[in-house]
Enzyme design. Structure first.
Site, PDB file in Angstrom:
ATOM      1  N   LYS A  89      42.024  16.002   2.719  1.00 46.58           N
ATOM      2  CA  LYS A  89      40.905  15.758   3.623  1.00 46.58           C
ATOM      3  C   LYS A  89      40.325  17.078   4.110  1.00 46.58           C
ATOM      4  O   LYS A  89      41.052  18.057   4.315  1.00 46.58           O
ATOM      5  CB  LYS A  89      41.396  14.906   4.797  1.00 46.58           C
ATOM      6  N   SER A 171      38.552   7.524   9.370  1.00 47.39           N
ATOM      7  CA  SER A 171      37.732   8.652   8.973  1.00 47.39           C
ATOM      8  C   SER A 171      38.171   9.286   7.650  1.00 47.39           C
ATOM      9  O   SER A 171      37.470  10.143   7.111  1.00 47.39           O
ATOM     10  CB  SER A 171      37.769   9.726  10.070  1.00 47.39           C
ATOM     11  N   SER A 195      42.661   6.119  11.228  1.00 49.43           N
ATOM     12  CA  SER A 195      41.947   6.784  10.135  1.00 49.43           C
ATOM     13  C   SER A 195      42.722   6.877   8.832  1.00 49.43           C
ATOM     14  O   SER A 195      42.172   7.287   7.813  1.00 49.43           O
ATOM     15  CB  SER A 195      41.515   8.186  10.572  1.00 49.43           C
TER      16      SER A 195
END
Length: 486
Positions: A89, A171, A195
């Site tokens: 990420k 997310s 997330s």
């Protein structure tokens, strides 16, 4: 668009064990595998259905793979992830040629001097950092109307099971989409509240949201001191266990990791087909109405029946008032967001060009044309008292930890002597995150329209071993994941 895979010597839905076997047999090299994934990214992530899960590819990945191939020839396998491509990420710092912007266009040119601690662990185990994934901007909806699959730097991430049709979650949207679409063996996401679990259940993936403190926070662009965690997103329970084994290490620079038990188990030892037998599992049936579109009650009943057939003692139903009670106007994350970002900007090496949260916020105000959904949710952080000695913050933190709170998830686990609690979709995400408890998400079928449905199971602090036992047994009994078709 009709696309042809040029690197057609490998296949989708592969596993770490299968890749290692192919390396050992001499039928595959790390360079070939990197090229295979780059080919898929070019055809279907950045073209075709345009999933847009990958924000940057590592320009050195091919050369790293070549070095790993030579190393394997000379000295054999280096570590548990030797030659395994992993996407991470984009809020995780790396000391390579890739930026770390957390999806914010204002940080698009910032290159950290250091690797995040967990990235160091991945590299030491032989993993190839294939690239970085798109994400919800700052792991948080910057504007009230901003969708959770959007960032000002990367644009929109699409769900591989229904681009522009189904929600991909956030997310860690890019990490989930890229893994589900077979653009990588697996990925690393982060979570403050949901997330990891939310995109996993929406993309037919396995994830483990670890106990807070099991995985280091060092090198994660922060939102919260007390809820930020990182974990794997994979297609199988076994691969999730393999990756968590590598990144779950004590970090001398992260005090939270020093509170863990002295012995961390090898999670691969937990992968037994009778892992549900004798477990006492609560069944939660009262999700918040905001999750109604994600839940398939028929599939949930099938999951409950499977666990019972596998030998679980079910406590059905269990009530967890903390899940449904009205959220406070300000919670722990509200207090910690500005404070933690101030700390990040003050310590970042090299400087990001911003010296404080307020300095960073001004970039949104100066260039509104770059932020089409506005930034009101970010701006509201300036109105929350960020001094961490105020009584409201301390009270919120104590409640999150379940102190004298019979309604907390921790109290329910203890009072009813449960090993774990089963939830439909990720409706447990907030209370599990606030309490710092671990959860595993598992594929559990598909809605009639083809949307993935998943279940999550939450356990006691540092009970990842128990969650892997339950998760592996459920996975092997059902094998419900199907790859997306595009």
């Amino acid at each position: 668009m009709t696309s042809t895979l040029m690197a057609d010597y490998w296949h989708e839905e592969t596993t770490i064990a299968e890749i290692h076997q192919a390396y050992d047999d001499g039928t595959l090299t790390a360079k070939e595998l990197v090229l295979y994934y780059f080919n898929r990214i070019a055809l279907w992530d950045q073209d075709g259905p345009y999933i847009n899960g990958v924000l940057d590819i590592n320009p050195d990945a091919i050369y790293i793979a070549e070095a790993i191939d030579e190393e394997r020839k000379q000295r054999g396998r280096k570590g548990a992830l030797h030659g395994i491509p992993i996407l991470i990420k984009e809020n995780l710092e790396t000391r390579d040629k890739m930026a770390t912007s957390a999806g914010a266009i204002a940080l698009k040119d910032w290159h950290s001097k250091y690797d995040a601690f967990l990235v160091q662990k991945l590299r030491s185990a032989g993993a190839i950092i294939l690239g970085k994934t798109n994400m919800t901007e700052l792991a948080h909806r910057i504007g009230t109307d901003m969708p959770e699959n959007y960032s000002s730097r990367g644009g929109y991430v699409q769900c591989p099971y229904g681009p522009e049709k189904f929600e991909v979650g956030g997310s860690s949207s890019g990490s989930a989409a890229a893994t589900a679409a077979n653009f990588t063996l697996g990925s690393i996401g982060t979570e403050t509240s949901g997330s990891l679990l939310n995109p996993a259940t929406r993309n037919s993936l396995v994830t483990v949201k670890p106990t807070f403190g099991l995985v280091s926070r060092t090198g994660i662009i922060p939102l919260s001191y007390t809820q930020d965690v990182a974990g794997p997103l994979t297609r199988t329970v076994t691969d999730a266990a393999s990756i968590l084994n590598v990144i779950a290490e004590i970090d001398e620079n992260d005090e939270a990791t020093k509170a863990r038990p002295a012995h961390t188990p090898n999670y691969l030892d937990s992968l037994i087909k009778n892992g549900v037998q004798g477990k006492r599992i609560g069944v939660f049936r009262d999700p918040h109405e905001g999750f109604s579109d994600q839940i398939d009650l028929h599939r949930y009943e099938e999951a409950i029946t499977t666990l019972k057939d596998l030998g679980a003692t079910l406590v059905d139903p269990v009530k967890i008032p903390a899940v449904t009670r009205k959220a406070a106007d300000t919670n722990t994350v509200s207090f910690e967001c500005k404070h933690s970002l101030n700390h990040f900007f003050a310590k970042a090496e090299p400087s990001t060009g911003f010296h404080s949260f307020d300095d960073f916020l001004k970039s949104y105000e100066d260039y509104p044309q770059l932020h089409k959904y506005g930034h009101d949710r970010l701006k509201v952080r300036t109105s929350v008292e960020s001094v961490l000695s105020n009584s409201n913050y301390i009270t919120a933190k104590l409640q999150d930890l379940g102190l004298d709170d019979p309604e907390s998830i921790g109290s329910v686990l203890n009072d009813q002597k449960l090993d774990a609690i089963l939830f439909p979709s990720s409706c447990n995400q907030d209370v599990a995150a606030q309490a710092g408890l671990p959860s595993i998400a598992l594929p559990s079928g598909y809605h009639e329209d083809g949307r993935p449905f998943g279940i999550t199971i939450t356990g006691r602090a540092y009970s990842e071993q128990t969650l892997f036992e339950i998760g592996y047994a459920f996975e092997q009994a059902t094998m419900l994941r199907e790859k997306p078709n595009f």
